[in-house]
Design a protein around this motif. Sequence first.
Motif, short mmCIF file in Angstrom:
data_model
loop_
_atom_site.label_atom_id
_atom_site.label_comp_id
_atom_site.label_asym_id
_atom_site.label_seq_id
_atom_site.Cartn_x
_atom_site.Cartn_y
_atom_site.Cartn_z
N ILE A 162 0.86 -1.18 0.00
CA ILE A 162 0.00 0.00 0.00
C ILE A 162 0.90 1.24 0.00
O ILE A 162 1.33 1.70 1.06
CB ILE A 162 -0.95 0.00 1.21
N LEU A 163 1.20 1.74 -1.17
CA LEU A 163 2.07 2.90 -1.30
C LEU A 163 1.24 4.18 -1.22
O LEU A 163 1.18 4.98 -2.17
CB LEU A 163 2.86 2.83 -2.62
N ASP A 164 0.60 4.35 -0.10
CA ASP A 164 -0.31 5.48 0.09
C ASP A 164 0.12 6.24 1.33
O ASP A 164 0.24 5.65 2.41
CB ASP A 164 -1.74 4.96 0.25
N PRO A 165 0.37 7.55 1.21
CA PRO A 165 0.76 8.33 2.41
C PRO A 165 -0.32 8.36 3.49
O PRO A 165 -0.04 8.70 4.64
CB PRO A 165 1.03 9.73 1.85
N ASN A 166 -1.55 7.99 3.12
CA ASN A 166 -2.62 7.94 4.11
C ASN A 166 -2.56 6.69 4.98
O ASN A 166 -3.33 6.58 5.94
CB ASN A 166 -3.99 8.00 3.42
N LEU A 167 -1.68 5.75 4.64
CA LEU A 167 -1.48 4.59 5.51
C LEU A 167 -0.68 5.04 6.73
O LEU A 167 0.49 5.39 6.62
CB LEU A 167 -0.74 3.47 4.77
N LYS A 168 -1.30 5.04 7.87
CA LYS A 168 -0.67 5.54 9.10
C LYS A 168 -0.27 4.37 10.00
O LYS A 168 -1.01 3.40 10.14
CB LYS A 168 -1.63 6.48 9.85
N ILE A 169 0.91 4.52 10.59
CA ILE A 169 1.44 3.52 11.52
C ILE A 169 1.71 4.22 12.86
O ILE A 169 2.58 5.10 12.91
CB ILE A 169 2.74 2.87 11.00
N GLU A 170 1.01 3.83 13.90
CA GLU A 170 1.19 4.45 15.21
C GLU A 170 1.65 3.41 16.21
O GLU A 170 1.01 2.37 16.38
CB GLU A 170 -0.12 5.10 15.67
N PHE A 171 2.76 3.72 16.90
CA PHE A 171 3.36 2.77 17.83
C PHE A 171 2.85 2.99 19.25
O PHE A 171 2.46 4.09 19.65
CB PHE A 171 4.88 2.90 17.82
N ASN A 172 2.88 1.90 19.99
CA ASN A 172 2.54 1.91 21.41
C ASN A 172 3.47 0.91 22.10
O ASN A 172 4.08 0.08 21.44
CB ASN A 172 1.07 1.53 21.62
N GLU A 173 3.56 1.02 23.40
CA GLU A 173 4.39 0.10 24.18
C GLU A 173 3.54 -0.45 25.31
O GLU A 173 3.05 0.30 26.16
CB GLU A 173 5.61 0.84 24.74
N ILE A 174 3.33 -1.77 25.32
CA ILE A 174 2.43 -2.40 26.29
C ILE A 174 3.20 -3.46 27.06
O ILE A 174 3.97 -4.22 26.50
CB ILE A 174 1.22 -3.01 25.57
N GLY A 175 2.94 -3.50 28.35
CA GLY A 175 3.63 -4.47 29.23
C GLY A 175 4.63 -3.76 30.11
O GLY A 175 5.63 -3.23 29.62
N LYS A 176 4.38 -3.74 31.41
CA LYS A 176 5.27 -3.02 32.32
C LYS A 176 6.67 -3.61 32.34
O LYS A 176 7.65 -2.89 32.57
CB LYS A 176 4.66 -3.04 33.73
N ARG A 177 6.78 -4.91 32.11
CA ARG A 177 8.11 -5.55 32.15
C ARG A 177 8.63 -5.90 30.76
O ARG A 177 9.82 -5.74 30.49
CB ARG A 177 8.04 -6.80 33.02
N THR A 178 7.77 -6.40 29.89
CA THR A 178 8.26 -6.76 28.55
C THR A 178 8.37 -5.55 27.63
O THR A 178 9.16 -5.56 26.69
CB THR A 178 7.30 -7.77 27.89
N LYS A 179 7.56 -4.51 27.88
CA LYS A 179 7.55 -3.30 27.04
C LYS A 179 7.49 -3.68 25.56
O LYS A 179 8.32 -3.27 24.74
CB LYS A 179 8.77 -2.43 27.35
#
Length: 493
Positions: A162-179
Amino acid sequence: MLFNLSSQLETNIAQLKDFFSKDDIVKFRTFNSKDSKIHCGIVFTEGLSDKIIINENIIKPIINSINNNSLENSELSSYVENHIIQCDGIEKTTDVNVIVNSILSGKTALFIDGVLEVLILSTTKNPTRAISPPPSENSIRGSREGFTESILVNINLLRKRILDPNLKIEFNEIGKRTKTKVCIAYIQDIAPDAIINEVKKRLDDIDIDGILESGYLEEFIADEPLSLFKTIGSTERPDVAAAKLLEGRVVIICDGTPFVLSLPYLFIEAFQASEDYYNNYIFSSLNRLLRLLCFILTTSTPAIYVALVSYHQEMIPTSLFMSIVTAREGVPFPTVLEAIIMLLTFEILREAGIRLPQQIGQTTSILGALVLGEAAVTARFISAPIVIIVALTGISGFAIPTMLESVIVLRFIFLIAAFIFGLYGYIFAVIGLFTYLMSIQSFGVNYMEYTDVINKENIKDTALRVPHWLMQYRPRFITKNRIRMRQRRQGLH
Protein backbone atom coordinates in the motif's frame (compact mmCIF):
# COMPACT_ATOMS: atom_id res chain seq x y z
CA MET A 1 13.74 7.24 39.68
CA LEU A 2 16.24 4.39 39.37
CA PHE A 3 19.26 6.60 40.16
CA ASN A 4 20.37 10.20 39.75
CA LEU A 5 22.07 11.07 36.48
CA SER A 6 25.33 12.98 36.87
CA SER A 7 27.57 14.95 34.51
CA GLN A 8 30.52 12.91 35.78
CA LEU A 9 31.35 9.90 33.61
CA GLU A 10 32.74 7.76 36.42
CA THR A 11 29.68 8.36 38.60
CA ASN A 12 27.26 7.35 35.87
CA ILE A 13 29.21 4.23 34.94
CA ALA A 14 29.46 3.22 38.61
CA GLN A 15 25.72 3.69 39.12
CA LEU A 16 24.89 1.64 36.04
CA LYS A 17 27.29 -1.13 37.05
CA ASP A 18 25.57 -1.27 40.42
CA PHE A 19 22.13 -1.28 38.79
CA PHE A 20 23.10 -4.10 36.39
CA SER A 21 25.25 -5.88 38.97
CA LYS A 22 23.74 -9.33 38.30
CA ASP A 23 23.26 -8.93 34.57
CA ASP A 24 26.41 -10.21 32.88
CA ILE A 25 25.31 -9.45 29.30
CA VAL A 26 25.35 -5.68 29.91
CA LYS A 27 28.82 -4.49 28.90
CA PHE A 28 30.72 -1.30 29.81
CA ARG A 29 33.60 0.38 28.01
CA THR A 30 35.39 3.69 28.68
CA PHE A 31 37.84 5.34 26.27
CA ASN A 32 39.39 8.69 25.33
CA SER A 33 39.95 10.60 22.11
CA LYS A 34 43.47 10.78 20.63
CA ASP A 35 44.12 14.17 22.18
CA SER A 36 42.49 13.07 25.47
CA LYS A 37 40.06 15.99 25.34
CA ILE A 38 36.99 13.76 25.07
CA HIS A 39 36.38 11.15 27.78
CA CYS A 40 33.55 8.74 26.93
CA GLY A 41 31.89 5.60 28.16
CA ILE A 42 29.38 3.32 26.47
CA VAL A 43 26.91 0.79 27.86
CA PHE A 44 25.26 -1.82 25.66
CA THR A 45 23.70 -5.29 25.82
CA GLU A 46 25.73 -8.10 24.32
CA GLY A 47 23.78 -10.10 21.77
CA LEU A 48 21.15 -7.42 21.20
CA SER A 49 23.59 -4.72 20.06
CA ASP A 50 25.60 -4.84 16.86
CA LYS A 51 29.28 -4.86 17.86
CA ILE A 52 30.43 -3.92 14.35
CA ILE A 53 28.47 -0.66 14.49
CA ILE A 54 29.71 0.01 18.02
CA ASN A 55 33.35 -0.60 17.15
CA GLU A 56 33.50 0.97 13.69
CA ASN A 57 30.99 3.81 13.94
CA ILE A 58 31.26 4.88 17.57
CA ILE A 59 34.44 3.82 19.39
CA LYS A 60 36.89 4.09 16.48
CA PRO A 61 35.83 7.59 15.28
CA ILE A 62 35.94 9.00 18.84
CA ILE A 63 39.37 7.47 19.62
CA ASN A 64 40.81 8.82 16.35
CA SER A 65 39.23 12.27 16.72
CA ILE A 66 41.18 15.42 17.51
CA ASN A 67 39.31 18.39 18.95
CA ASN A 68 40.99 21.48 17.51
CA ASN A 69 38.38 23.75 19.03
CA SER A 70 38.09 24.68 22.67
CA LEU A 71 34.50 23.60 23.21
CA GLU A 72 32.44 24.10 26.33
CA ASN A 73 30.88 21.00 27.91
CA SER A 74 27.44 22.10 26.70
CA GLU A 75 28.74 22.11 23.11
CA LEU A 76 30.68 18.86 23.36
CA SER A 77 27.63 16.62 23.03
CA SER A 78 26.52 18.28 19.78
CA TYR A 79 30.09 18.20 18.42
CA VAL A 80 30.35 14.44 19.03
CA GLU A 81 26.89 13.87 17.55
CA ASN A 82 27.39 15.96 14.41
CA HIS A 83 31.09 15.61 13.60
CA ILE A 84 32.46 12.36 15.03
CA ILE A 85 30.17 9.36 15.44
CA GLN A 86 28.52 7.75 12.44
CA CYS A 87 25.09 6.50 13.40
CA ASP A 88 21.75 6.96 11.70
CA GLY A 89 19.62 7.08 14.85
CA ILE A 90 20.66 9.40 17.70
CA GLU A 91 18.55 10.63 20.59
CA LYS A 92 19.52 12.90 23.47
CA THR A 93 18.02 12.33 26.90
CA THR A 94 18.45 12.92 30.61
CA ASP A 95 15.68 10.48 31.56
CA VAL A 96 17.16 7.53 33.44
CA ASN A 97 14.23 5.25 32.55
CA VAL A 98 14.73 5.95 28.85
CA ILE A 99 18.45 5.20 29.19
CA VAL A 100 17.88 1.86 30.94
CA ASN A 101 15.10 0.76 28.56
CA SER A 102 17.22 1.72 25.54
CA ILE A 103 20.16 -0.34 26.78
CA LEU A 104 17.92 -3.36 27.38
CA SER A 105 16.40 -3.05 23.89
CA GLY A 106 19.80 -3.21 22.17
CA LYS A 107 20.66 0.45 21.83
CA THR A 108 23.93 1.94 23.08
CA ALA A 109 24.12 4.69 25.69
CA LEU A 110 27.06 7.07 25.15
CA PHE A 111 28.18 9.07 28.21
CA ILE A 112 30.53 12.03 27.81
CA ASP A 113 32.47 13.28 30.82
CA GLY A 114 31.25 16.71 31.89
CA VAL A 115 28.00 16.45 29.93
CA LEU A 116 24.68 15.66 31.60
CA GLU A 117 22.92 14.65 28.39
CA VAL A 118 23.30 11.05 27.24
CA LEU A 119 23.35 10.06 23.57
CA ILE A 120 21.19 7.03 22.77
CA LEU A 121 22.57 5.42 19.60
CA SER A 122 20.64 3.03 17.40
CA THR A 123 22.78 -0.10 17.37
CA THR A 124 20.06 -2.71 17.75
CA LYS A 125 20.72 -6.00 15.98
CA ASN A 126 17.46 -7.45 14.70
CA PRO A 127 17.97 -11.15 13.99
CA THR A 128 14.84 -12.60 12.40
CA ARG A 129 13.91 -15.62 10.37
CA ALA A 130 13.58 -15.34 6.64
CA ILE A 131 10.22 -14.49 5.11
CA SER A 132 8.50 -17.78 4.28
CA PRO A 133 5.02 -19.01 3.30
CA PRO A 134 2.57 -18.82 6.23
CA PRO A 135 2.08 -22.41 7.50
CA SER A 136 -1.42 -21.79 8.88
CA GLU A 137 -2.85 -20.25 5.67
CA ASN A 138 -1.72 -22.26 2.69
CA SER A 139 -2.79 -21.16 -0.76
CA ILE A 140 -2.24 -22.35 -4.32
CA ARG A 141 -2.43 -18.91 -5.88
CA GLY A 142 -1.29 -15.64 -4.35
CA SER A 143 1.62 -14.31 -2.37
CA ARG A 144 4.07 -16.74 -0.79
CA GLU A 145 5.16 -14.18 1.79
CA GLY A 146 4.14 -14.49 5.42
CA PHE A 147 4.58 -12.24 8.41
CA THR A 148 7.54 -12.89 10.69
CA GLU A 149 8.22 -12.19 14.37
CA SER A 150 9.80 -8.80 13.59
CA ILE A 151 7.40 -5.87 13.80
CA LEU A 152 9.54 -3.77 11.42
CA VAL A 153 9.60 -6.51 8.78
CA ASN A 154 5.83 -6.89 9.08
CA ILE A 155 5.27 -3.15 8.69
CA ASN A 156 7.46 -3.12 5.59
CA LEU A 157 5.50 -6.04 4.10
CA LEU A 158 2.37 -3.91 4.43
CA ARG A 159 4.05 -0.72 3.22
CA LYS A 160 5.24 -2.23 -0.04
CA ARG A 161 1.66 -3.32 -0.84
CA ILE A 162 0.00 0.00 0.00
CA LEU A 163 2.07 2.90 -1.30
CA ASP A 164 -0.31 5.48 0.09
CA PRO A 165 0.76 8.33 2.41
CA ASN A 166 -2.62 7.94 4.11
CA LEU A 167 -1.48 4.59 5.51
CA LYS A 168 -0.67 5.54 9.10
CA ILE A 169 1.44 3.52 11.52
CA GLU A 170 1.19 4.45 15.21
CA PHE A 171 3.36 2.77 17.83
CA ASN A 172 2.54 1.91 21.41
CA GLU A 173 4.39 0.10 24.18
CA ILE A 174 2.43 -2.40 26.29
CA GLY A 175 3.63 -4.47 29.23
CA LYS A 176 5.27 -3.02 32.32
CA ARG A 177 8.11 -5.55 32.15
CA THR A 178 8.26 -6.76 28.55
CA LYS A 179 7.55 -3.30 27.04
CA THR A 180 6.34 -5.00 23.89
CA LYS A 181 6.08 -2.83 20.79
CA VAL A 182 2.58 -2.77 19.36
CA CYS A 183 1.44 -0.68 16.43
CA ILE A 184 -1.89 0.01 14.82
CA ALA A 185 -2.15 0.55 11.08
CA TYR A 186 -5.02 2.14 9.19
CA ILE A 187 -5.72 4.19 6.08
CA GLN A 188 -6.66 7.60 7.38
CA ASP A 189 -9.22 8.61 4.78
CA ILE A 190 -10.97 5.20 4.80
CA ALA A 191 -11.01 3.86 8.37
CA PRO A 192 -13.68 5.41 10.64
CA ASP A 193 -12.30 7.71 13.34
CA ALA A 194 -14.61 6.19 15.96
CA ILE A 195 -13.10 2.72 15.50
CA ILE A 196 -9.53 4.05 15.46
CA ASN A 197 -10.06 6.00 18.69
CA GLU A 198 -11.75 3.02 20.35
CA VAL A 199 -8.82 0.74 19.45
CA LYS A 200 -6.33 3.23 20.89
CA LYS A 201 -8.37 3.59 24.08
CA ARG A 202 -8.63 -0.16 24.65
CA LEU A 203 -4.90 -0.65 24.05
CA ASP A 204 -4.04 2.19 26.43
CA ASP A 205 -6.23 0.61 29.13
CA ILE A 206 -4.20 -2.63 29.14
CA ASP A 207 -2.22 -2.95 32.37
CA ILE A 208 -0.21 -6.16 32.52
CA ASP A 209 3.35 -7.29 33.18
CA GLY A 210 3.95 -8.64 29.70
CA ILE A 211 2.55 -9.17 26.21
CA LEU A 212 4.13 -12.19 24.53
CA GLU A 213 1.75 -12.71 21.60
CA SER A 214 -1.09 -10.92 19.85
CA GLY A 215 -3.51 -13.35 21.50
CA TYR A 216 -3.00 -11.43 24.76
CA LEU A 217 -4.20 -8.25 23.07
CA GLU A 218 -7.13 -10.06 21.47
CA GLU A 219 -8.51 -11.10 24.85
CA PHE A 220 -8.08 -7.64 26.37
CA ILE A 221 -9.71 -5.60 23.61
CA ALA A 222 -12.41 -7.98 22.30
CA ASP A 223 -16.04 -6.90 22.68
CA GLU A 224 -17.06 -10.41 23.70
CA PRO A 225 -14.10 -11.96 25.58
CA LEU A 226 -16.23 -14.91 26.78
CA SER A 227 -17.75 -15.64 23.37
CA LEU A 228 -17.20 -18.88 21.47
CA PHE A 229 -16.73 -16.83 18.32
CA LYS A 230 -13.85 -14.58 17.38
CA THR A 231 -14.74 -10.91 17.14
CA ILE A 232 -11.18 -10.01 16.13
CA GLY A 233 -9.57 -11.57 13.09
CA SER A 234 -6.00 -12.80 12.78
CA THR A 235 -3.82 -13.60 9.79
CA GLU A 236 -0.24 -14.47 8.85
CA ARG A 237 -0.63 -13.18 5.30
CA PRO A 238 0.41 -9.61 4.36
CA ASP A 239 -1.94 -9.60 1.36
CA VAL A 240 -4.91 -10.41 3.61
CA ALA A 241 -3.95 -7.66 6.06
CA ALA A 242 -3.56 -5.20 3.19
CA ALA A 243 -7.00 -6.14 1.87
CA LYS A 244 -8.50 -5.52 5.31
CA LEU A 245 -6.89 -2.09 5.43
CA LEU A 246 -8.29 -1.23 2.01
CA GLU A 247 -11.78 -2.10 3.28
CA GLY A 248 -11.44 0.37 6.16
CA ARG A 249 -10.42 -1.97 8.92
CA VAL A 250 -7.72 -1.39 11.53
CA VAL A 251 -4.74 -3.76 11.78
CA ILE A 252 -2.76 -4.38 14.97
CA ILE A 253 0.83 -5.64 14.69
CA CYS A 254 2.54 -7.03 17.79
CA ASP A 255 6.28 -7.54 18.02
CA GLY A 256 7.37 -11.15 18.50
CA THR A 257 4.55 -12.89 16.61
CA PRO A 258 3.63 -13.42 12.95
CA PHE A 259 -0.10 -13.21 13.72
CA VAL A 260 -1.55 -9.80 12.90
CA LEU A 261 -4.99 -8.77 14.19
CA SER A 262 -7.70 -7.06 12.13
CA LEU A 263 -10.93 -5.46 13.29
CA PRO A 264 -13.87 -5.17 13.11
CA TYR A 265 -14.29 -8.87 12.34
CA LEU A 266 -17.58 -10.29 11.07
CA PHE A 267 -19.06 -13.79 11.08
CA ILE A 268 -19.03 -14.07 7.29
CA GLU A 269 -15.25 -13.50 7.14
CA ALA A 270 -14.66 -17.00 8.52
CA PHE A 271 -15.89 -18.40 5.19
CA GLN A 272 -13.70 -16.16 3.04
CA ALA A 273 -10.18 -16.99 1.88
CA SER A 274 -7.54 -14.90 0.15
CA GLU A 275 -7.67 -17.15 -2.92
CA ASP A 276 -11.32 -16.24 -3.43
CA TYR A 277 -10.16 -12.90 -4.83
CA TYR A 278 -7.43 -14.36 -7.04
CA ASN A 279 -9.37 -17.18 -8.71
CA ASN A 280 -12.35 -17.06 -11.04
CA TYR A 281 -15.35 -15.59 -9.23
CA ILE A 282 -17.64 -18.54 -10.12
CA PHE A 283 -15.22 -21.08 -8.65
CA SER A 284 -14.65 -18.82 -5.62
CA SER A 285 -18.39 -18.52 -5.00
CA LEU A 286 -18.78 -22.31 -5.14
CA ASN A 287 -15.97 -22.68 -2.62
CA ARG A 288 -17.66 -20.24 -0.25
CA LEU A 289 -20.94 -22.10 -0.48
CA LEU A 290 -19.02 -25.31 0.16
CA ARG A 291 -17.52 -23.81 3.33
CA LEU A 292 -20.96 -22.79 4.53
CA LEU A 293 -22.14 -26.36 3.92
CA CYS A 294 -19.12 -27.66 5.85
CA PHE A 295 -20.07 -25.42 8.79
CA ILE A 296 -23.51 -27.02 8.88
CA LEU A 297 -22.10 -30.53 8.51
CA THR A 298 -19.38 -30.19 11.14
CA THR A 299 -21.71 -28.73 13.78
CA SER A 300 -24.91 -30.64 13.04
CA THR A 301 -24.18 -34.09 11.60
CA PRO A 302 -23.71 -35.95 14.95
CA ALA A 303 -26.72 -34.17 16.49
CA ILE A 304 -29.03 -34.96 13.57
CA TYR A 305 -27.85 -38.59 13.46
CA VAL A 306 -28.48 -39.09 17.18
CA ALA A 307 -31.88 -37.37 17.00
CA LEU A 308 -33.02 -39.50 14.05
CA VAL A 309 -31.78 -42.82 15.45
CA SER A 310 -33.07 -42.16 18.99
CA TYR A 311 -36.37 -40.34 18.39
CA HIS A 312 -37.36 -40.09 14.74
CA GLN A 313 -36.72 -43.51 13.19
CA GLU A 314 -39.74 -43.03 10.91
CA MET A 315 -37.82 -40.30 9.04
CA ILE A 316 -35.04 -42.71 8.05
CA PRO A 317 -35.57 -44.85 4.90
CA THR A 318 -36.36 -48.41 5.91
CA SER A 319 -33.40 -50.03 4.19
CA LEU A 320 -31.00 -47.51 5.73
CA PHE A 321 -32.55 -47.90 9.16
CA MET A 322 -32.21 -51.70 8.97
CA SER A 323 -28.54 -51.29 8.06
CA ILE A 324 -27.98 -49.07 11.08
CA VAL A 325 -29.80 -51.51 13.38
CA THR A 326 -27.74 -54.42 12.02
CA ALA A 327 -24.50 -52.48 12.48
CA ARG A 328 -25.43 -51.63 16.10
CA GLU A 329 -26.10 -55.23 17.14
CA GLY A 330 -23.91 -56.13 20.09
CA VAL A 331 -22.79 -52.50 20.72
CA PRO A 332 -23.11 -51.90 24.50
CA PHE A 333 -23.41 -48.11 24.42
CA PRO A 334 -26.32 -45.87 23.42
CA THR A 335 -25.94 -43.83 20.22
CA VAL A 336 -25.20 -40.55 21.99
CA LEU A 337 -22.39 -42.10 24.04
CA GLU A 338 -20.94 -43.63 20.88
CA ALA A 339 -20.88 -40.20 19.27
CA ILE A 340 -19.29 -38.50 22.29
CA ILE A 341 -16.59 -41.19 22.58
CA MET A 342 -15.70 -40.99 18.90
CA LEU A 343 -15.74 -37.20 18.80
CA LEU A 344 -13.43 -37.04 21.81
CA THR A 345 -11.14 -39.65 20.23
CA PHE A 346 -11.01 -37.63 17.01
CA GLU A 347 -10.07 -34.46 18.92
CA ILE A 348 -7.36 -36.34 20.84
CA LEU A 349 -5.85 -37.59 17.57
CA ARG A 350 -6.07 -34.12 16.04
CA GLU A 351 -4.34 -32.52 19.03
CA ALA A 352 -1.67 -35.23 19.11
CA GLY A 353 -0.98 -34.74 15.40
CA ILE A 354 -0.50 -31.00 15.93
CA ARG A 355 1.81 -31.28 18.96
CA LEU A 356 4.01 -34.06 17.62
CA PRO A 357 6.95 -33.26 15.31
CA GLN A 358 5.73 -32.60 11.79
CA GLN A 359 7.48 -35.67 10.37
CA ILE A 360 5.43 -38.11 12.45
CA GLY A 361 2.38 -36.01 13.37
CA GLN A 362 0.40 -36.68 10.19
CA THR A 363 1.34 -40.36 10.19
CA THR A 364 0.20 -40.74 13.79
CA SER A 365 -3.14 -39.06 13.08
CA ILE A 366 -3.92 -41.17 10.01
CA LEU A 367 -2.77 -44.50 11.44
CA GLY A 368 -4.42 -43.76 14.78
CA ALA A 369 -7.77 -43.06 13.13
CA LEU A 370 -7.59 -46.14 10.89
CA VAL A 371 -6.37 -48.57 13.55
CA LEU A 372 -8.61 -47.34 16.37
CA GLY A 373 -11.69 -47.08 14.14
CA GLU A 374 -11.26 -50.52 12.62
CA ALA A 375 -10.44 -52.15 15.96
CA ALA A 376 -13.38 -50.51 17.72
CA VAL A 377 -15.86 -51.62 15.04
CA THR A 378 -14.46 -55.16 14.94
CA ALA A 379 -14.66 -55.45 18.73
CA ARG A 380 -18.27 -54.18 18.67
CA PHE A 381 -17.21 -51.30 20.88
CA ILE A 382 -18.89 -48.87 18.47
CA SER A 383 -20.92 -49.20 15.30
CA ALA A 384 -19.64 -48.55 11.79
CA PRO A 385 -22.12 -45.72 10.97
CA ILE A 386 -20.86 -43.57 13.83
CA VAL A 387 -17.31 -43.81 12.42
CA ILE A 388 -18.57 -42.42 9.11
CA ILE A 389 -20.53 -39.66 10.88
CA VAL A 390 -17.55 -38.56 13.00
CA ALA A 391 -15.16 -38.71 10.03
CA LEU A 392 -17.49 -36.49 7.96
CA THR A 393 -17.85 -34.14 10.93
CA GLY A 394 -14.11 -33.82 11.52
CA ILE A 395 -13.10 -33.42 7.89
CA SER A 396 -15.78 -30.76 7.32
CA GLY A 397 -14.36 -28.74 10.21
CA PHE A 398 -10.96 -28.52 8.51
CA ALA A 399 -12.55 -26.54 5.65
CA ILE A 400 -13.12 -23.59 8.03
CA PRO A 401 -9.96 -23.57 10.20
CA THR A 402 -10.58 -20.08 11.61
CA MET A 403 -13.73 -21.37 13.33
CA LEU A 404 -12.36 -24.71 14.48
CA GLU A 405 -12.50 -23.88 18.19
CA SER A 406 -16.07 -22.63 17.92
CA VAL A 407 -17.46 -25.57 15.95
CA ILE A 408 -15.94 -28.13 18.35
CA VAL A 409 -17.97 -26.68 21.23
CA LEU A 410 -21.09 -26.25 19.08
CA ARG A 411 -20.96 -29.93 18.09
CA PHE A 412 -21.36 -31.01 21.70
CA ILE A 413 -24.01 -28.39 22.49
CA PHE A 414 -26.12 -29.48 19.50
CA LEU A 415 -25.48 -33.15 20.28
CA ILE A 416 -26.67 -32.87 23.88
CA ALA A 417 -29.72 -30.82 22.86
CA ALA A 418 -30.62 -33.40 20.21
CA PHE A 419 -30.16 -36.29 22.66
CA ILE A 420 -32.53 -34.71 25.20
CA PHE A 421 -35.25 -33.32 22.92
CA GLY A 422 -34.61 -34.87 19.52
CA LEU A 423 -34.84 -32.70 16.41
CA TYR A 424 -36.81 -30.13 18.42
CA GLY A 425 -33.82 -29.71 20.72
CA TYR A 426 -31.50 -29.32 17.75
CA ILE A 427 -33.77 -26.70 16.14
CA PHE A 428 -34.08 -24.74 19.40
CA ALA A 429 -30.27 -24.84 19.79
CA VAL A 430 -29.84 -23.46 16.24
CA ILE A 431 -32.36 -20.69 16.94
CA GLY A 432 -30.52 -19.86 20.16
CA LEU A 433 -27.20 -19.76 18.28
CA PHE A 434 -28.44 -17.29 15.67
CA THR A 435 -30.13 -15.16 18.31
CA TYR A 436 -26.83 -15.00 20.16
CA LEU A 437 -24.85 -14.21 17.00
CA MET A 438 -27.24 -11.38 16.16
CA SER A 439 -26.55 -9.81 19.58
CA ILE A 440 -22.74 -9.71 19.22
CA GLN A 441 -20.84 -6.64 18.08
CA SER A 442 -17.27 -6.08 16.99
CA PHE A 443 -16.16 -2.52 17.70
CA GLY A 444 -19.63 -1.14 17.17
CA VAL A 445 -20.40 -3.20 14.05
CA ASN A 446 -23.00 -6.00 14.18
CA TYR A 447 -21.26 -9.37 14.03
CA MET A 448 -23.82 -10.71 11.53
CA GLU A 449 -23.65 -7.63 9.29
CA TYR A 450 -24.42 -8.36 5.60
CA THR A 451 -26.18 -11.62 6.54
CA ASP A 452 -29.25 -10.17 8.26
CA VAL A 453 -30.76 -8.76 5.05
CA ILE A 454 -30.25 -10.47 1.70
CA ASN A 455 -30.13 -8.02 -1.17
CA LYS A 456 -28.08 -7.52 -4.30
CA GLU A 457 -25.59 -5.21 -2.54
CA ASN A 458 -24.97 -7.46 0.48
CA ILE A 459 -24.60 -10.65 -1.52
CA LYS A 460 -21.73 -9.30 -3.61
CA ASP A 461 -18.97 -10.37 -1.20
CA THR A 462 -20.58 -12.64 1.37
CA ALA A 463 -21.81 -16.12 0.49
CA LEU A 464 -20.90 -15.34 -3.13
CA ARG A 465 -18.03 -13.42 -4.69
CA VAL A 466 -19.07 -11.36 -7.67
CA PRO A 467 -16.52 -10.02 -10.20
CA HIS A 468 -14.24 -7.25 -8.93
CA TRP A 469 -15.70 -4.78 -11.42
CA LEU A 470 -19.11 -5.14 -9.76
CA MET A 471 -17.81 -4.45 -6.24
CA GLN A 472 -17.91 -0.69 -6.52
CA TYR A 473 -18.43 0.02 -2.82
CA ARG A 474 -16.58 -0.89 0.34
CA PRO A 475 -18.49 -2.54 3.21
CA ARG A 476 -20.87 -0.15 4.94
CA PHE A 477 -20.45 0.68 8.64
CA ILE A 478 -16.76 -0.26 8.44
CA THR A 479 -15.54 2.65 6.33
CA LYS A 480 -16.14 6.38 6.03
CA ASN A 481 -15.30 6.32 2.31
CA ARG A 482 -17.40 3.70 0.54
CA ILE A 483 -16.23 4.37 -3.01
CA ARG A 484 -13.83 1.60 -3.99
CA MET A 485 -14.03 2.05 -7.74
CA ARG A 486 -15.20 5.16 -9.55
CA GLN A 487 -16.57 3.56 -12.67
CA ARG A 488 -18.14 0.21 -13.31
CA ARG A 489 -16.90 -2.00 -16.11
CA GLN A 490 -18.44 -1.06 -19.45
CA GLY A 491 -20.19 -3.63 -21.58
CA LEU A 492 -18.31 -5.27 -24.42
CA HIS A 493 -19.11 -4.18 -27.98
